[in-house]
Enzyme design. Structure first.
Site, PDB file in Angstrom:
ATOM      1  N   LYS A  53    -123.536  -9.957 -23.339  1.00 19.11           N
ATOM      2  CA  LYS A  53    -122.335  -9.596 -24.096  1.00 19.11           C
ATOM      3  C   LYS A  53    -122.651  -8.475 -25.079  1.00 19.11           C
ATOM      4  CE  LYS A  53    -120.164 -14.036 -23.451  1.00 19.11           C
ATOM      5  NZ  LYS A  53    -120.080 -15.420 -23.843  1.00 19.11           N
ATOM      6  N   GLN A  97    -120.439 -19.040 -28.986  1.00 22.96           N
ATOM      7  CA  GLN A  97    -120.935 -19.399 -27.649  1.00 22.96           C
ATOM      8  C   GLN A  97    -120.966 -20.923 -27.497  1.00 22.96           C
ATOM      9  OE1 GLN A  97    -121.829 -17.057 -25.170  1.00 22.96           O
ATOM     10  NE2 GLN A  97    -121.855 -18.892 -23.905  1.00 22.96           N
ATOM     11  N   ASP A 120    -111.806 -15.434 -27.256  1.00 19.29           N
ATOM     12  CA  ASP A 120    -111.962 -16.382 -26.147  1.00 19.29           C
ATOM     13  C   ASP A 120    -110.627 -17.059 -25.819  1.00 19.29           C
ATOM     14  OD1 ASP A 120    -114.317 -16.572 -24.773  1.00 19.29           O
ATOM     15  OD2 ASP A 120    -115.286 -17.947 -26.184  1.00 19.29           O
TER      16      ASP A 120
END
Ligand code: NDP
Length: 295
Positions: A53, A97, A120
């Site tokens: 990422k 995460q 997200d």
């Protein structure tokens, strides 16, 4: 093999190029989009994802802020970091995460993120906005699937879509997005009776199960588009291999189009994370959003 193979790698490269072009216009206007990624603990798979990422974020010209915290970080310290990132004008997207270590409450942590920075799309506000057809941040993996489906079909209106899997991060938002594009949507799960018969009704079949190659060719309607979200690590002939939830060889004999694993949905997920970050940045600054990169 009859099916067209949908090249997610090439598609993701196009999305990343579009994001990079938009980032360049924002930077020229004095705004640099920034993505903060928070990793708690040392889970090896998560470390790889976070590294990828970071590299992808920098590659498209955005600022990348990495926060690596010890596995025993307290919930209050993590929430304090999120509060700082929420308040930081250089940060337009925040990603924590998952999975988090067991002593941390994932729902609490995710819902502490400013929904406008929740790239997200897991915050309860974004889930509600998506569910009611309003502008939201959309979870990256289903967004990537939707983009590939729109690209392949043009309009999805009236098609029968079956999503196998009802998780909050893939199955449910995928079904919402397909409904938003006027598909007739069925969600199947572990209690579904006669899964094969349900799947055979699908013009669009999305597999998000986490079971290696469980969707076989006899479960696919001739000409259907098959999107394989699954990523399963298996051993074949003594070698480690990645396979999807779909048995590619048999499904490709019947389907009209199919995504491979690897090289299908996977690359689209990071591309959509970058797309969401640039979208969040545009919204924060009241600037035009890139076209075609949101639901
Ligand atoms: P979850 O484990 O959260 O959900 C799996 C779903 O599959 C559940 O709803 C479960 O049903 C259903 N299921 C399990 N067994 C069966 C069965 N025999 N028949 C029908 N349905 C079944 O998984 P995720 O949604 O998080 O992930 C799914 C897959 O996608 C995984 O392989 C994961 O690695 C991959 N993935 C890939 C991403 C990418 O970037 N390409 C991103 C995220 C995930 P029930 O609810 O009844 O238990």
């Amino acid at each position: 093999m009859a099916a067209t193979v949908i090249d997610g790698k090439a598609f993701a490269a196009r999305v990343r190029a579009q994001v990079a072009a938009h980032v360049a216009t924002l930077v020229a206007a004095g705004v640099k989009p920034g993505l903060a990624v928070v990793l708690v603990g040392e889970d090896p798979a998560s470390q790889v994802y976070v590294r990828n990422k970071h590299a992808s974020t920098v590659e498209v010209g955005m600022a990348s802020f990495e926060h690596r915290l010890a596995a025993d970080t307290s919930e209050s310290d993590l929430l304090a970091l999120i509060a700082r990132l929420n308040a930081d004008p250089a940060v337009h997207g925040i990603l924590v995460q998952l999975p988090l270590p067991g002593h941390l409450d994932s729902d609490l942590v995710i819902n502490a993120i400013d929904p406008a920075k929740d790239v997200d799309g897991f915050h309860i506000s974004n889930v509600g906005l998506l569910g009611t057809g309003q502008k939201s941040m959309v979870p990256c993996t289903p967004l990537g699937c939707l983009m590939m489906l729109r690209d392949h079909h043009g309009s999805l209106s009236g098609l029968n879509a079956v999503v196998v899997g009802r998780s909050n991060i893939v199955g449910k938002p995928m079904a919402q997005l397909l409904l938003g594009d006027s598909c007739t949507v069925t969600i199947a799960h572990s209690r579904t009776r006669d899964l094969a018969e349900v799947c055979r009704r699908a013009d669009i079949l999305v597999a998000a199960v986490g079971r290696p190659e469980m969707i076989t060719g006899d479960m696919v309607k001739p000409g259907a588009t098959v999107i394989d979200v699954g990523i399963n690590r298996v051993e074949r002939d003594g070698k480690a291999k990645l396979v999807g939830d779909v048995h590619f060889a048999s499904a490709a004999e019947v389907a009209g189009a199919i995504t491979p694993v690897p090289g299908g949905v996977g690359p689209m997920t990071i591309a959509c994370l970058l797309a969401n970050t640039v979208t969040a940045c545009c919204r924060a600054h009241g600037m035009p959003e890139p076209q075609g990169l949101t639901a």
